[in-house]
Design a protein around this motif. Structure first.
Motif, PDB file in Angstrom:
ATOM      1  N   ALA A  85     -99.003  65.093 -51.424  1.00 50.05           N
ATOM      2  CA  ALA A  85     -98.397  64.410 -50.281  1.00 50.05           C
ATOM      3  C   ALA A  85     -99.176  64.588 -48.988  1.00 50.05           C
ATOM      4  N   ALA A  97     -96.840  69.199 -55.591  1.00 52.05           N
ATOM      5  CA  ALA A  97     -96.194  68.060 -54.948  1.00 52.05           C
ATOM      6  C   ALA A  97     -96.688  67.871 -53.521  1.00 52.05           C
ATOM      7  N   PHE A  98     -96.855  68.968 -52.806  1.00 49.29           N
ATOM      8  CA  PHE A  98     -97.260  68.849 -51.405  1.00 49.29           C
ATOM      9  C   PHE A  98     -98.772  68.711 -51.252  1.00 49.29           C
ATOM     10  N   TYR A 105     -98.431  62.704 -45.225  1.00 53.79           N
ATOM     11  CA  TYR A 105     -97.296  63.473 -44.703  1.00 53.79           C
ATOM     12  C   TYR A 105     -96.992  63.140 -43.245  1.00 53.79           C
ATOM     13  N   ARG A 160     -90.251  64.323 -54.051  1.00 54.90           N
ATOM     14  CA  ARG A 160     -90.440  65.681 -53.527  1.00 54.90           C
ATOM     15  C   ARG A 160     -89.104  66.405 -53.385  1.00 54.90           C
TER      16      ARG A 160
END
Length: 226
Positions: free
Chosen positions: A12, A8-9, A16, A186
């Motif tokens: 992102a 997920a990150f 971000y 998220r």
């Protein structure tokens, strides 16, 4: 769970920093409170560990406020840390980068400050308690742990109210539907704890002079001293 959070990150990473100011109402006060709780002289040669460092946003504030600090940034997302490397590419040996799952991996060295921003809430409660104990063990005497964090409300009703008010506020700040949807996606991985529980876990880990310097809806900034 860790693999899901990592993916997920990783996805992102590109957006971000761009969205952070709109997704954290009180952005400036939130990060300022974290810096203010690192109560060392600004010319101190601090050794700092940033857990869940992401793109290096909190580390950048620390580096500016403590120009002689050396900062190790740890994150489970290699894509996030690549953004951090690019941010600090001209800064030389002041910065180190480690891809690691700090929720389970040991902290190998001693530090004057351990910090984190919007990351530890991805751990389960037992992992948080274990991490707080490991952080205490990794700090030098007089060292500080500062967590700028996302928290649950003390009751389901308060949590629902804070979450709804957060959505209202970020819309007022101009977040678009795509960025809000990505943030909510998220947040499916969040395992946030109440502020009260987290402060109690700091006490159980042996921290003293525990203080919450900032609270706004789902966000809080607190610290403990070894």
């Amino acid at each position: 769970m860790a693999d899901s959070v990592q993916r997920a990150f990783d996805l992102a990473a590109e957006d971000y920093d761009r969205t952070r100011r709109r997704l954290v109402p009180g952005f400036d006060d939130f990060y300022r409170a974290a810096i203010d709780l690192i109560q060392f002289p600004h010319d101190s040669q601090l050794k700092v560990l940033d857990l869940g460092a992401g793109t290096g946003l909190l580390a950048a504030f620390i580096a500016y406020s403590f120009p002689q600090a050396r900062i190790t940034m740890v994150d489970i997302s290699s894509e996030m840390l690549e953004r951090a490397r690019a941010r600090f590419e001209l800064a030389g040996e002041r910065f180190r980068f480690e891809v690691s799952d700090y929720g389970v991996d040991p902290i190998q060295e001693k530090y004057d400050a351990v910090v984190s921003a919007l990351s530890i809430h991805h751990l389960g409660d037992d992992q948080k308690r274990s991490l707080f104990a490991r952080i205490h063990g990794a700090l030098n005497d007089g060292g500080v742990f500062v967590n700028a964090e996302q928290c649950r409300g003390a009751t389901p009703e308060r949590h629902r109210f804070h979450h709804e008010r957060w959505i209202t506020r970020v819309r007022e700040l101009g977040v678009d539907d795509r960025d809000l949807a990505a943030a909510l996606d998220r947040m499916k991985f969040d395992r946030a704890a109440t502020l009260e529980d987290q402060l109690q876990w700091l006490r159980e880990a042996g921290f003293r002079d525990i203080d919450c310097a900032y609270k706004n809806l789902i966000f809080a900034v607190y610290r403990g001293i070894k």
